[in-house]
Design an enzyme around this catalytic site. Structure first.
Site: not given
Lengths: 373, 373
Positions: A226, A236, A240, A251, A264
């Site tokens: 990360k 991003e 990323r 999602h 999640h």
């Protein structure tokens, strides 16, 4: 103890991983903010505070003000941010105050966002207490809350001054949360670190049993992935995006189940399986390797089943934040440890991959409905 | 036409001031965003849209999506931001979409903040329709909303791509709003531009009558002050604080009257008079010059009276955002056109200056209560 740097154009800070960090917070905060009086406000959940407040408070000469937020994704809304901000203001927090996010991903995302927008930005520190937060959400400065229309649609980039991941805290983590967090570590392995993937394949038993040394190794390797990716692409615009592997359908699953039914990491687990199906149907990732990854994802389960049709899930991906001017970006592995970003995944392709994931789910797990009866 | 640059470490953009800009928006947006499809969302109030939608839409081949927000400070809350964000999401706004803030200061602050946090930041343009917004709030990237506990306590620094100030729009501005905006221009003169102050002193009649040429000159000079100050100190670590002249007591007056009774510029007018009293009592600003400024402030009135005690107002300044670690910063003029920032204004000093402002108010104006009867 592993100290992993994050260096982006807008911020430089360290992620420190060690057992017992909690008991040393005040001196660490003082080192980060030399010569300034420390005015500390902690945002946490009643559960975490109940379990860990003694360790947390051990190093503080003057007890920080504690603000509570109930745990759970449904509280990740602007109303919670506003309520916390009013409490900060009532307690006299000013631009020199420091927030500590002491909890899981929801606490971290909300507290980071609160720090981003309270008086147009104050400092904060992440003290993540779930595996998911330690390996993923506490790092990289993405903060925010959900809208009714979608997850994380409101937010800011606002980096913490530091991340302190105390691995002792993982001992009180419910087993399901540990497994869900390990799915994010698997993700890190698949997209960027074949060695981490193999380690998790070869040491699944010890890791799942919560062996401290094995867990510390997994946490450190995941944090490195990360930190490395975020340092190379803070906002991003490119690299990323690979961190979103499994997140398109993941999602959608969270939205379809109102953010209530699955953790999640569990939703992302199913999302990764759907993405693997897309890659293997395209022939850009070998079917054999896709099976290998899918099997390891399932081994780090059980991942709960949920009720939704492929059509419904695919429709929900239309509001994905990664879409730009109507074009859908999709992260697909090309080998274990490397990925590509493609922009030409069609709706039928995605629907087929999702259907195939759903039928695997129905074979693997007892539907929730039956479990309850 | 005056084009005034704002150049900060995080953004460079122009403030363009001219009659008739509204009718040319689409080509200006295209020039700012070459090669990209324009997906435009306008945030405005029903009143402004009713008056100016024809001019606004004149240049657009495809009509932008319009989102409405009722006018008024009481709508400057997170709930409004959330409602607008849900509407954006429902309408398919993504990271490539552009917002236009078409309205006064409240619309500008909310829309800028919405742009700052929607999908962690999208582009926006300011098209300010009040004098206050044209000369002050649309420039400099300060965006945000109020808490119950205080004004602008939630927000972000997020600069617009451009500010287009169409002076034609001022023709439909209510007289009280014009006068309130002129108080901010007076502020700019007092703190930074003696020439602007003198111009407003010598041409008060024409300016107050709304003479277009005089107004354009006042707007341009005021924008230059703001653009210059913001360019030198984007994040209010030093110089930018001078823009807060009159705001310590001004904000307290707004809080004491629940943001309902006075326009922002009117509250700032009383706040400037209180600050002038502090400076003249200290002897750091000549009493004669303080009277000269106070008289010009009153000439640009009438400024409505309100009900509050000095004690109450001073107590309300304790939550001022400018306070750091309990220390109150205060902007005081040393001569017309220059200021200093002091950190040693005591509570008795501030109370006396506020009392003296309140007694001037009672001499100058009929109390609101009597007016209504």
């Amino acid at each position: 103890m592993p100290v992993i740097p994050v260096k982006t154009p807008s911020a430089s800070y360290n992620v420190t991983i060690a057992a017992g960090l909690l008991q040393t917070l005040e001196s660490r905060l003082k080192k980060l903010n030399p010569g300034k009086p420390l005015r500390v406000f902690v945002v946490t959940s009643p559960e975490i505070w109940g379990l860990w407040h003694k360790s947390f408070l051990a190093s503080f000469k003057e007890a920080p003000t504690v603000l509570f937020l109930p745990a759970g994704e449904r509280h990740k809304r602007l109303a919670s941010v506003e309520s916390l901000a009013e409490q900060l203001s009532h307690s006299g927090a000013d631009r020199d105050s420091i927030l500590i996010a002491f909890g899981g991903g929801v606490i971290g995302d909300i507290t980071g966002f609160l720090a981003a927008i309270y008086m147009r930005g104050i400092r904060y520190v992440q003290v993540p207490t779930t595996l998911l937060a330690q390996v993923d959400s506490s790092i990289g400065g993405k903060t925010g809350v959900n809208l009714a229309t979608g997850k994380n649609l409101i937010g800011s980039f606002h980096h913490p001054q530091a991340v302190f991941a105390d691995t002792n805290v993982l001992a009180t983590l419910p087993a399901a949360q540990l497994r869900a967090g390990l799915q994010e570590s698997l993700k890190a392995g698949v997209i960027y670190d074949a060695r981490l993937f193999r380690y998790m394949e070869q040491n699944a038993e010890a890791i799942l049993a919560g062996d401290p040394a094995s867990l510390t190794r997994v946490v450190s390797a995941s944090v490195r992935v990360k930190a490395d990716v975020v340092s190379k692409d803070e906002k991003e615009s490119g690299l990323r995006m690979i961190l979103n592997f499994g997140h398109t359908i993941g999602h959608a699953i969270e939205a379809a189940t109102n953010y209530k039914q699955l953790l999640h990491g569990e939703a992302i687990a199913w999302g990764m399986i759907a993405a693997l199906n897309v890659a293997s149907a395209r022939g850009t990732f070998s079917a054999k390797e896709a099976d290998r990854v899918t099997n390891l994802i399932l081994r780090y389960g059980p991942i709960p089943a949920f009720k939704a049709t492929a059509k419904n899930l695919v429709a929900l991906t239309a509001r994905d934040k990664k879409n730009r001017s109507g074009i859908r970006s999709f992260v697909l592995p090309t080998a274990i440890g490397t990925t590509e970003i493609v922009r030409d995944v069609t709706e039928p392709e995605l629907t087929a991959a999702t259907e195939s994931m759903l039928s695997l789910m129905h074979r693997q797990t007892t539907p929730t409905k039956k479990r309850k009866s």
